[in-house]
Design an enzyme around this catalytic site. Structure first.
Site, PDB file in Angstrom:
ATOM      1  N   ARG A 194      -9.129   0.689   9.133  1.00 25.01           N
ATOM      2  CA  ARG A 194      -8.708  -0.684   9.435  1.00 25.01           C
ATOM      3  C   ARG A 194      -9.765  -1.440  10.230  1.00 25.01           C
ATOM      4  O   ARG A 194      -9.568  -2.605  10.541  1.00 25.01           O
ATOM      5  CB  ARG A 194      -7.409  -0.664  10.235  1.00 25.01           C
ATOM      6  CG  ARG A 194      -6.150  -0.873   9.370  1.00 25.01           C
ATOM      7  CD  ARG A 194      -4.968  -0.705  10.294  1.00 25.01           C
ATOM      8  NE  ARG A 194      -3.790  -1.415   9.922  1.00 25.01           N
ATOM      9  CZ  ARG A 194      -2.732  -0.861   9.331  1.00 25.01           C
ATOM     10  NH1 ARG A 194      -2.754   0.387   8.962  1.00 25.01           N
ATOM     11  NH2 ARG A 194      -1.651  -1.584   9.107  1.00 25.01           N
TER      12      ARG A 194
ATOM     13  N   LYS B 217       0.837  -1.209   0.000  1.00 24.78           N
ATOM     14  CA  LYS B 217       0.000   0.000   0.000  1.00 24.78           C
ATOM     15  C   LYS B 217       0.876   1.265   0.000  1.00 24.78           C
ATOM     16  O   LYS B 217       0.611   2.195  -0.742  1.00 24.78           O
ATOM     17  CB  LYS B 217      -0.909   0.027   1.246  1.00 24.78           C
ATOM     18  CG  LYS B 217      -1.845  -1.168   1.356  1.00 24.78           C
ATOM     19  CD  LYS B 217      -2.789  -1.042   2.537  1.00 24.78           C
ATOM     20  CE  LYS B 217      -2.121  -1.118   3.905  1.00 24.78           C
ATOM     21  NZ  LYS B 217      -1.512  -2.426   4.244  1.00 24.78           N
TER      22      LYS B 217
ATOM     23  N   ARG C 113      11.991  -7.166   5.147  1.00 27.10           N
ATOM     24  CA  ARG C 113      12.054  -5.705   5.009  1.00 27.10           C
ATOM     25  C   ARG C 113      13.041  -5.121   6.010  1.00 27.10           C
ATOM     26  O   ARG C 113      13.096  -5.523   7.162  1.00 27.10           O
ATOM     27  CB  ARG C 113      10.670  -5.119   5.233  1.00 27.10           C
ATOM     28  CG  ARG C 113      10.619  -3.609   5.075  1.00 27.10           C
ATOM     29  CD  ARG C 113       9.235  -3.108   4.827  1.00 27.10           C
ATOM     30  NE  ARG C 113       8.356  -3.276   5.969  1.00 27.10           N
ATOM     31  CZ  ARG C 113       7.075  -2.904   5.969  1.00 27.10           C
ATOM     32  NH1 ARG C 113       6.542  -2.382   4.884  1.00 27.10           N
ATOM     33  NH2 ARG C 113       6.337  -3.069   7.035  1.00 27.10           N
TER      34      ARG C 113
ATOM     35  N   ARG D 299      -0.041  -9.363  13.170  1.00 22.38           N
ATOM     36  CA  ARG D 299      -0.635  -8.355  12.273  1.00 22.38           C
ATOM     37  C   ARG D 299      -1.521  -9.017  11.224  1.00 22.38           C
ATOM     38  O   ARG D 299      -2.569  -8.491  10.858  1.00 22.38           O
ATOM     39  CB  ARG D 299       0.467  -7.534  11.589  1.00 22.38           C
ATOM     40  CG  ARG D 299       1.108  -6.528  12.523  1.00 22.38           C
ATOM     41  CD  ARG D 299       2.443  -6.073  12.000  1.00 22.38           C
ATOM     42  NE  ARG D 299       2.339  -5.174  10.868  1.00 22.38           N
ATOM     43  CZ  ARG D 299       3.339  -4.905  10.036  1.00 22.38           C
ATOM     44  NH1 ARG D 299       4.524  -5.475  10.205  1.00 22.38           N
ATOM     45  NH2 ARG D 299       3.170  -4.083   9.039  1.00 22.38           N
TER      46      ARG D 299
ATOM     47  N   ARG E  56      11.980  -3.077  11.429  1.00 24.08           N
ATOM     48  CA  ARG E  56      10.920  -2.449  12.222  1.00 24.08           C
ATOM     49  C   ARG E  56      10.490  -3.442  13.295  1.00 24.08           C
ATOM     50  O   ARG E  56      10.332  -4.621  13.006  1.00 24.08           O
ATOM     51  CB  ARG E  56       9.703  -2.146  11.334  1.00 24.08           C
ATOM     52  CG  ARG E  56       9.678  -0.755  10.764  1.00 24.08           C
ATOM     53  CD  ARG E  56       8.596  -0.560   9.731  1.00 24.08           C
ATOM     54  NE  ARG E  56       7.239  -0.985  10.094  1.00 24.08           N
ATOM     55  CZ  ARG E  56       6.159  -0.744   9.348  1.00 24.08           C
ATOM     56  NH1 ARG E  56       6.269  -0.071   8.222  1.00 24.08           N
ATOM     57  NH2 ARG E  56       4.977  -1.176   9.720  1.00 24.08           N
TER      58      ARG E  56
HETATM   59  P1  AMP Z   1       1.332   0.357   8.720  1.00 24.91           P
HETATM   60  O1  AMP Z   1       2.539   1.206   8.524  1.00 24.91           O
HETATM   61  O2  AMP Z   1       0.121   0.858   7.962  1.00 24.91           O
HETATM   62  O3  AMP Z   1       1.590  -1.110   8.510  1.00 24.91           O
HETATM   63  O4  AMP Z   1       0.918   0.505  10.263  1.00 24.91           O
HETATM   64  C1  AMP Z   1       1.806   0.097  11.297  1.00 24.91           C
HETATM   65  C2  AMP Z   1       1.054  -0.018  12.607  1.00 24.91           C
HETATM   66  O5  AMP Z   1       0.473   1.244  12.957  1.00 24.91           O
HETATM   67  C3  AMP Z   1      -0.129  -0.980  12.594  1.00 24.91           C
HETATM   68  O6  AMP Z   1       0.279  -2.329  12.814  1.00 24.91           O
HETATM   69  C4  AMP Z   1      -0.960  -0.436  13.762  1.00 24.91           C
HETATM   70  O7  AMP Z   1      -0.387  -0.755  15.004  1.00 24.91           O
HETATM   71  C5  AMP Z   1      -0.797   1.067  13.574  1.00 24.91           C
HETATM   72  N1  AMP Z   1      -1.829   1.627  12.656  1.00 24.91           N
HETATM   73  C6  AMP Z   1      -1.638   2.199  11.440  1.00 24.91           C
HETATM   74  N2  AMP Z   1      -2.805   2.575  10.898  1.00 24.91           N
HETATM   75  C7  AMP Z   1      -3.771   2.242  11.786  1.00 24.91           C
HETATM   76  C8  AMP Z   1      -5.184   2.352  11.797  1.00 24.91           C
HETATM   77  N3  AMP Z   1      -5.860   2.888  10.769  1.00 24.91           N
HETATM   78  N4  AMP Z   1      -5.840   1.861  12.885  1.00 24.91           N
HETATM   79  C9  AMP Z   1      -5.196   1.336  13.942  1.00 24.91           C
HETATM   80  N5  AMP Z   1      -3.867   1.183  13.981  1.00 24.91           N
HETATM   81  C10 AMP Z   1      -3.143   1.636  12.922  1.00 24.91           C
END
Ligand code: AMP
Length: 219
Positions: free
Chosen positions: A89, A14, A128, A172, A161
């Site tokens: 989400r 994404k 990654r 996740r 990360r």
């Molecule tokens: P991402 O970079 O989109 O994979 O997000 C990394 C982490 O940030 C996720 O595993 C969640 O812990 C948190 N996070 C990001 N976006 C959201 C969201 N819309 N709702 C809840 N947690 C989020």
């Protein structure tokens, strides 16, 4: 003002896709993950609240996320399109987004669902690596740096990360299945969902999105 959503499991690409589309078209890239990581780096209240959830691969509470989105839309009102990456989400967040869109006169026009096999997601995430200083993204197999463990851009150390470690990755994926995948039928029923095969090279994903965007409304 329009908005579009990129839906898909962790590692579906994404962020990479959003980066390409926004740079090319001047869209506004809204990544909740990036906003939260920035808040953690700056040690803000939101960052302090979010950190424990993120490191464990859990979702940050809906209310925190919806407040961030409301503020981001308020400050980014301009011609163009908001491209949401990693938001919504949960069904609660999707309902909150409808409310925020109504309030700010924004129309959600597309939801792109990036479909990738689970085994490919795991392979992408566990390999990654990111630069601890500039955040540049690499992959130990698919996109290695010139020197092992060292960033090509600034020569600093590459790290994993915390939420890309195996245990957090598996969590996740489970969180995605339970809390985010229900959005697929939510948006399909609203006639907004478009499926995209995102298991190949990113150029193929970009071209699949372009094909959909070039369709006449209602065709
Ligand atoms: P991402 O970079 O989109 O994979 O997000 C990394 C982490 O940030 C996720 O595993 C969640 O812990 C948190 N996070 C990001 N976006 C959201 C969201 N819309 N709702 C809840 N947690 C989020």
């Amino acid at each position: 003002m329009n908005a579009a959503v990129l839906l898909g499991g962790p590692g579906a690409g994404k962020g990479t896709l959003a980066g390409i589309l926004c740079e090319r078209s001047g869209w506004v890239h809204v990544s909740t993950g990036d906003i939260l990581r920035d808040a953690i780096r700056k040690k803000t209240d939101v960052g302090l609240k979010a950190r424990q959830f993120m490191d464990a691969g859990e979702l940050v509470p809906d209310q925190v996320i919806l407040e961030l989105i409301d503020a981001r839309i308020k400050e980014g009102q301009q011609d163009g399109l908001f491209l949401f990456d990693g938001f919504p989400r949960t069904v609660e967040q999707a309902a909150g987004l409808e409310h925020i869109c109504r309030k700010h006169g924004v129309t959600l026009s597309h939801v792109f669902c990036l479909n990738v096999d689970r085994s490919v997601l795991i392979q992408r995430l566990s390999g990654r690596r990111i630069c601890r200083t500039c955040g540049a993204v690499y992959h130990v197999v698919n996109m290695p740096p010139v020197r092992d463990g060292v960033c090509d851009v600034d020569g600093d150390e590459l790290i994993q990360r915390p939420d890309d470690r195996e245990e957090a990755v598996l969590n996740r994926l489970e969180v995605y299945q339970k809390q985010t995948a229900p959005l697929i039928s939510w948006y399909r029923e609203k006639g907004l969902l478009r499926d995209i095969d995102a298991g190949g090279a990113v150029e193929q994903t970009v071209s699949a999105v372009d094909t959909i965007l070039s369709e006449q409304p209602g065709s």
